[in-house]
Every structure is written in C-alpha cells, then in structure tokens.
Design a protein around this motif. Structure first.
Motif, short mmCIF file in Angstrom:
data_model
loop_
_atom_site.label_atom_id
_atom_site.label_comp_id
_atom_site.label_asym_id
_atom_site.label_seq_id
_atom_site.Cartn_x
_atom_site.Cartn_y
_atom_site.Cartn_z
N ILE A 93 15.91 15.01 39.44
CA ILE A 93 17.34 14.70 39.43
C ILE A 93 17.80 14.64 40.88
O ILE A 93 18.59 13.78 41.26
CB ILE A 93 18.12 15.73 38.58
CG1 ILE A 93 17.66 15.62 37.12
CG2 ILE A 93 19.63 15.49 38.69
CD1 ILE A 93 18.06 16.77 36.24
N ILE A 94 17.26 15.53 41.68
CA ILE A 94 17.40 15.41 43.13
C ILE A 94 16.05 14.92 43.65
O ILE A 94 15.02 15.52 43.35
CB ILE A 94 17.71 16.77 43.81
CG1 ILE A 94 19.11 17.25 43.42
CG2 ILE A 94 17.61 16.63 45.33
CD1 ILE A 94 19.46 18.59 44.04
N VAL A 95 16.08 13.81 44.39
CA VAL A 95 14.84 13.30 44.97
C VAL A 95 14.88 13.59 46.46
O VAL A 95 15.81 13.19 47.15
CB VAL A 95 14.67 11.79 44.70
CG1 VAL A 95 13.41 11.26 45.37
CG2 VAL A 95 14.63 11.54 43.20
N LEU A 96 13.90 14.32 46.92
CA LEU A 96 13.88 14.69 48.32
C LEU A 96 13.14 13.66 49.16
O LEU A 96 12.09 13.18 48.78
CB LEU A 96 13.19 16.05 48.49
CG LEU A 96 13.81 17.21 47.74
CD1 LEU A 96 13.01 18.46 47.99
CD2 LEU A 96 15.25 17.42 48.17
N GLU A 97 13.73 13.35 50.29
CA GLU A 97 13.07 12.48 51.24
C GLU A 97 12.33 13.41 52.20
O GLU A 97 12.95 14.19 52.92
CB GLU A 97 14.12 11.67 51.99
CG GLU A 97 13.55 10.52 52.75
CD GLU A 97 14.64 9.70 53.42
OE1 GLU A 97 14.35 9.08 54.43
OE2 GLU A 97 15.79 9.73 52.93
N LEU A 98 11.03 13.37 52.14
CA LEU A 98 10.24 14.31 52.95
C LEU A 98 10.36 13.99 54.43
O LEU A 98 10.69 12.87 54.82
CB LEU A 98 8.78 14.30 52.51
CG LEU A 98 8.57 14.82 51.09
CD1 LEU A 98 7.14 14.62 50.66
CD2 LEU A 98 8.98 16.28 50.96
N ASP A 99 10.05 14.99 55.23
CA ASP A 99 10.13 14.88 56.68
C ASP A 99 9.41 13.62 57.18
O ASP A 99 8.20 13.49 57.04
CB ASP A 99 9.47 16.14 57.29
CG ASP A 99 9.82 16.29 58.74
OD1 ASP A 99 10.14 15.28 59.38
OD2 ASP A 99 9.76 17.43 59.23
N GLN A 100 10.18 12.73 57.77
CA GLN A 100 9.63 11.45 58.24
C GLN A 100 8.53 11.64 59.28
O GLN A 100 7.55 10.92 59.29
CB GLN A 100 10.74 10.60 58.85
CG GLN A 100 11.70 10.02 57.82
CD GLN A 100 11.08 8.89 57.02
OE1 GLN A 100 10.20 8.21 57.50
NE2 GLN A 100 11.53 8.70 55.78
#
Ligand SMILES: [Cu+2]
Length: 177
Positions: free
Chosen positions: A65-72
């Motif tokens: 439901i929350i999609v995390l954008e991982l550390d670029q």
C-alpha cells in the motif's frame, strides 16, 4: 474520511518517512484499512503506543500500500559488468607468423571479464600457465573452433600468462591492476 483523519494519516506518513529516511513513492488512501487509519489517529492523540503505530505502517509496506523507493545510491553503485576481448587472429598458429593475440598484453581493471574469440580458421585453446610455462588450472578453455569464445573473469591483481596447447609457442598476457 473526515478532515481530522486525513490530517492524522498525513502526519503518520510524514513521520514515518522522516524516521525511516526513505522516500514515499505513493500511498493510496483508498487501500488503507480502517484499523490502520484508526491506529494512526490514536497514535496522534496519544491513545496508542508507538509499537502499534509502527506495526500499522509495516502492514502498509508489506501489503504494497506504501511502495518504498529504495536508496538510489545503492542501486547506482552497482557497476555493470565490463568485458574486454582478445582476438585469436587468422594465422595465429604459424610459428613465423605475426598472428599474435590481439592485444598481446591486455591490461584490465579488476572485475573485468576477458573474452577470447577464435577468429582463426583452425582450432585453438586458451590455457593458463605459470611463470615457468607449465599449464595451471586457473582458466582453461575447451577446444575453440572458428568463431567460438571463451570467457574468464579476473578478480585479483597480477600478470596472467596463457597459451594454446595445440600451438604452445603462442603465449599471451592479461595484466590486471
Ligand atoms: Cu592454437
């Protein structure tokens, strides 16, 4: 959803985002269960513990439901594999010929995969050898017919000598630094 609930939910997401040091890619309110909304609200009002609040956020993440954008930076630091070719040219087998390996001494960085390509009209092998010219088992190809390839990845510094078992006078070097 009333105004108070929206405010508490927003505050919850921002608080979570700040604490975990992550970027919220999206959060779709329609898919947030009522109990999670209530937990966020109660947490804001001091009616429930932080553990309950964190568990609610965890639920949202685990259910996408929350999609995390991982550390670029972590993703970008993965360097793509590097390849370098050594050509076994036509006429390579003949003693008096200048059909050396191209290049004769290939200089590469650690982690590079070297690909030997047989461009000759006859078969060759690629065999690693020690300083005295003895065959060692570091990298050893099968018989390479015209157009066939052999690859080996070099992970450590050093000068790596190789030769062809059919034409042992043909010696080349891969220098890794
Ligand atoms: Cu050969």
């Amino acid at each position: 959803m009333n105004r108070t609930k929206i405010l508490y939910s927003a505050a919850a997401f921002i608080a979570f985002s700040f604490l975990a040091g992550v970027t919220l890619q999206h959060a779709t309110a329609e898919f947030v269960p009522e109990w999670v909304k209530n937990t966020a609200k109660w947490y804001g009002e001091g009616k429930t513990s932080e553990v309950e609040f964190v568990n609610a956020i965890k639920y949202l993440i685990e259910n996408n439901i929350i999609v995390l954008e991982l550390d670029q930076k972590k993703t970008e630091s993965k360097t793509s594999p590097t390849f370098e070719n050594i050509i076994i040219p036509n006429g390579n087998s003949k003693v008096g010929n200048v059909g050396f390996y191209i290049p004769l001494n290939l200089e590469i960085e650690k982690g590079t995969t070297v690909v030997w390509i047989n461009d000759d009209n006859i078969e060759h092998t690629v065999q690693s050898q020690d300083e005295k010219g003895n065959l060692i088992s570091l990298f050893n190809s099968d018989l390479l017919r015209t157009g066939e390839r052999f690859a080996h990845k070099f992970n450590d510094d050093g000068a790596y000598h190789y030769f062809c078992t059919i034409h042992p006078w043909r010696v080349g070097v891969v220098t890794v630094s």
